[in-house]
Motif scaffolding. Structure first.
Motif, mmCIF file in Angstrom:
data_model
loop_
_atom_site.group_PDB
_atom_site.id
_atom_site.type_symbol
_atom_site.label_atom_id
_atom_site.label_comp_id
_atom_site.label_asym_id
_atom_site.label_seq_id
_atom_site.Cartn_x
_atom_site.Cartn_y
_atom_site.Cartn_z
ATOM 1 N N UNK A 1 0.981 -1.184 -0.032
ATOM 2 C CA UNK A 1 0.099 0.094 -0.087
ATOM 3 C C UNK A 1 1.021 1.015 0.127
ATOM 4 N N UNK A 2 1.975 1.134 0.687
ATOM 5 C CA UNK A 2 2.959 2.558 0.726
ATOM 6 C C UNK A 2 3.546 2.624 -0.613
ATOM 7 N N UNK A 3 3.803 1.529 -1.163
ATOM 8 C CA UNK A 3 4.578 1.658 -2.572
ATOM 9 C C UNK A 3 3.577 2.186 -3.491
ATOM 10 N N UNK A 4 2.230 1.775 -3.351
ATOM 11 C CA UNK A 4 1.178 2.309 -4.426
ATOM 12 C C UNK A 4 1.196 3.677 -4.131
ATOM 13 N N UNK A 5 1.253 4.076 -2.797
ATOM 14 C CA UNK A 5 1.028 5.555 -2.504
ATOM 15 C C UNK A 5 2.167 6.399 -3.125
ATOM 16 N N UNK A 6 3.451 5.986 -2.670
ATOM 17 C CA UNK A 6 4.568 6.549 -3.455
ATOM 18 C C UNK A 6 4.317 6.722 -4.946
ATOM 19 N N UNK A 7 3.796 5.498 -5.538
ATOM 20 C CA UNK A 7 3.818 5.815 -7.119
ATOM 21 C C UNK A 7 2.717 6.964 -7.477
ATOM 22 N N UNK A 8 1.664 6.952 -6.462
ATOM 23 C CA UNK A 8 0.665 7.992 -6.818
ATOM 24 C C UNK A 8 1.293 9.364 -6.565
ATOM 25 N N UNK B 1 4.576 9.551 7.674
ATOM 26 C CA UNK B 1 5.867 8.758 7.077
ATOM 27 C C UNK B 1 5.992 9.043 5.467
ATOM 28 N N UNK B 2 4.872 9.045 4.893
ATOM 29 C CA UNK B 2 4.915 9.409 3.524
ATOM 30 C C UNK B 2 5.168 10.762 3.138
ATOM 31 N N UNK B 3 4.699 11.607 3.953
ATOM 32 C CA UNK B 3 5.039 13.172 3.691
ATOM 33 C C UNK B 3 6.496 13.442 3.883
ATOM 34 N N UNK B 4 7.235 12.738 4.965
ATOM 35 C CA UNK B 4 8.513 12.805 4.945
ATOM 36 C C UNK B 4 9.117 12.178 3.672
ATOM 37 N N UNK B 5 8.789 11.190 3.265
ATOM 38 C CA UNK B 5 9.384 10.506 2.257
ATOM 39 C C UNK B 5 9.425 11.103 0.838
ATOM 40 N N UNK B 6 8.222 12.260 0.801
ATOM 41 C CA UNK B 6 7.898 12.797 -0.317
ATOM 42 C C UNK B 6 9.092 14.205 -0.169
ATOM 43 N N UNK B 7 9.061 14.865 0.989
ATOM 44 C CA UNK B 7 10.311 15.648 1.168
ATOM 45 C C UNK B 7 11.591 15.063 0.882
#
Length: 559
Positions: free
Chosen positions: A218-225, A244-250
């Motif tokens: 699910x997290x990989x799909x979110x990163x793809x999005x 976690x995803x916000x930090x990864x995007x930054x």
């Protein structure tokens, strides 16, 4: 502890029972092998639930999403081949096998209701299955029972089962409070001797770190999005990995040399974001208000009030309109706290192309985490971004399953979490009930000492309260407690010190163990949201210090 290989319905029943505060004193046996089965060479009972004062329930669990009966009476469960031996027959046979074993080993069951039932965990079977002479309606449990409470459902099964049996078993009428706790212990000892396995605190920490570092699909799909869309709104309940995803995007933007901002509303969360990623001249990280202070070139007073922040918003807006402050990407965590027109106007000026044409990533929980009397801001956001893509996160990445199940029960989440990243470690949430302020202080100290005895350091524990003033942590006079307490300020936890703060302030953050205190006023403004946020902060251990009356509306009641 339940095996991760167990069917999803069995895991769900186990976790809901383990996390329900009404199961104090209960004993639940999962997957009890029956070598002397009444029908076959060997069988199994999915659950045997011992409830002091009520009886023993043998429950067959069916996780199928489709349940049907054919015209010739065959059962069709999911995609399995039709069978004439239905789930109620399975439960009844398991119950009689257990009864026979206990009788053979000297157990006195004359005053102990022993009943069977079937739990269809993924369908509303009580609505869709017609009545039948093959089973009693009270033997049927289903998906809706998770919403009203697993403990309540089992007690209903036992109460109505006792009523059914009492007509031909006089001892059930003469001794209505059996089995007592001693009798339950004796019965369990005959069926499955108990033993304890201790895991060291260091092993628990390594386990936590490795699990929290792992990605799920699910997290990989979110990163793809993130990569495939210009603007994305990620929504999901607490613990679903939004920060976690916000930090990864930054991190990705910084690595690619893209100027931008990662912003939030909460001060302590802003400090956490800045500690997780080093901000730079090109990439600002922190609260929106901190960024507006920088843009406006002002220093706030020691205790700014709401009027000051309103004036800052106007001053910063003028500066933004006059200068070139927009950057290439805008990332906003906990958007539900900023999704109102005056904040959206400012955010529009912080990204090149504005909200309508800029690269924006938003993360928010609009269902339950709105603590500031805000309306659902998604409509306002969509009005500004016509092509806004949306991605829903439903995997719990933070909490152990039993904590998540307690959240689903007490916060009435529907639907609940789709799955959990963390493994079940066998520890259920602890509930410490009190009646007076003095009792609460003693119970809070006991909760802390219980966690310490389990191997948690003081710096891993946070006391959270829904009260801004007058919390037990702020008012305690206990010498031992006052010596170790320290107000949470967003800096690295100090060894040997126990942090405390409000649920408001700790929103968006997490810690290994939480003691949630002052849960005694269900009529307080925002109580449901505060309870939800507080319950979802711990990764491993949840302790709640409160009154039964405050949670009674969440738990319901039975006769």
């Amino acid at each position: 502890m339940i095996s991760p290989d167990a069917p999803s319905g069995e895991r769900q029943v186990f976790e809901r029972l383990a996390s329900d505060p009404q199961t104090d004193g209960w004993i639940v046996l999962h997957s009890l092998a029956l070598a002397n089965h009444v029908r076959q060479a060997q069988g199994e009972a999915d659950f045997v639930v011992f409830v002091p004062g009520y009886g023993v329930a043998v429950i067959e669990v069916k996780s199928h999403k489709k349940v049907a009966r054919t015209s010739d009476g065959q059962w069709r469960l999911g995609n399995h081949a039709p069978t004439g031996r239905g789930p109620f027959q399975q439960a009844d046979e398991a119950m009689h096998s257990i009864r026979g074993y206990l009788h053979a080993h000297g157990a006195d069951l004359r005053a102990v209701p022993l009943v069977s039932g079937v739990w269809f965990t993924h369908v509303r079977a009580r609505v869709t299955l017609p009545s039948s002479p093959e089973w009693h309606d009270w033997q049927l449990l289903d998906l809706d029972d998770f919403r009203t409470g697993a403990a309540r459902a089992v007690r209903r099964l036992l109460i109505e089962g006792r009523d059914q049996l009492s007509g031909r078993l006089p001892a059930l009428r003469e001794l209505p409070q059996q089995p007592d706790s001693m009798a339950v212990g004796s019965l369990v000892a005959k069926l499955r001797p108990r033993f304890d396995v201790t895991v060291g605190a260091a092993d628990v920490r390594r386990d936590r770190e490795s699990q929290l570092a792992a990605f799920l699909d699910e997290q990989y799909e979110a990163l793809d999005a993130m990569a495939d869309n210009r603007s994305v709104l990620f929504t999901g309940p607490a613990g679903s990995g939004k920060t976690f995803l916000a930090l990864e995007a930054a991190r990705r933007a910084q690595a690619n040399g893209i100027p931008g901002r990662l912003l939030c509303f909460n001060r302590l969360l802003g400090k956490h974001l800045r500690s997780a990623i080093q901000p730079s001249e090109a990439f600002a990280i922190g609260t929106l208000h901190r960024e507006l202070l920088r843009i406006a070139g002002v220093t706030p007073p020691a205790r700014p009030d709401d009027v000051y922040w309103d004036e800052l918003l106007a001053t910063a807006t003028d500066r933004l309109l006059d200068g070139n402050f927009a950057r290439d990407v805008l990332i906003v965590d906990e958007l539900q706290d900023l999704a109102k027109p005056e904040y959206l106007d400012v955010l529009d000026l912080l990204v090149k192309g504005g909200l309508a044409g800029g690269q924006c990533l938003f993360f928010g929980d609009f269902e339950r985490q709105a603590l500031y009397d805000l309306e659902d801001g998604r409509a306002a956001l969509r009005a500004r971004i016509a092509d806004l893509a949306c991605h829903t996160l439903m995997t719990n990445c933070r909490n152990r399953p039993r904590i998540g199940s307690a959240v689903e029960l007490l916060a009435a989440m529907s639907p609940g979490y789709k799955r959990y990243r963390r493994q079940d470690d066998g520890a259920q949430p602890r509930y410490y009930w009190y009646g007076t302020a003095e009792e609460q202080e003693a119970k809070t100290i006991q909760a802390i000492r219980d966690l310490k005895a389990e191997g948690y350091e003081f710096e891993e524990i946070v006391l959270l309260s829904p009260r801004r003033g007058g919390s037990i942590a702020a008012t305690t006079t206990d010498q031992w407690l006052t010596q170790i307490l320290i107000a949470e300020d967003g800096t690295k936890p100090r060894r040997g010190r126990l942090r405390y703060t409000t649920v408001h302030a700790f929103k968006g953050l997490e810690t290994p163990a939480v003691v949630l205190t002052d849960i005694d006023d269900a009529t307080a403004p925002g109580f449901d949201a505060l309870l939800y946020v507080g319950l979802t902060r711990p990764t491993d251990r949840l302790s709640l210090v409160g009154t039964r009356a405050a949670l009674r509306p969440k738990l319901g009641s039975l006769k």
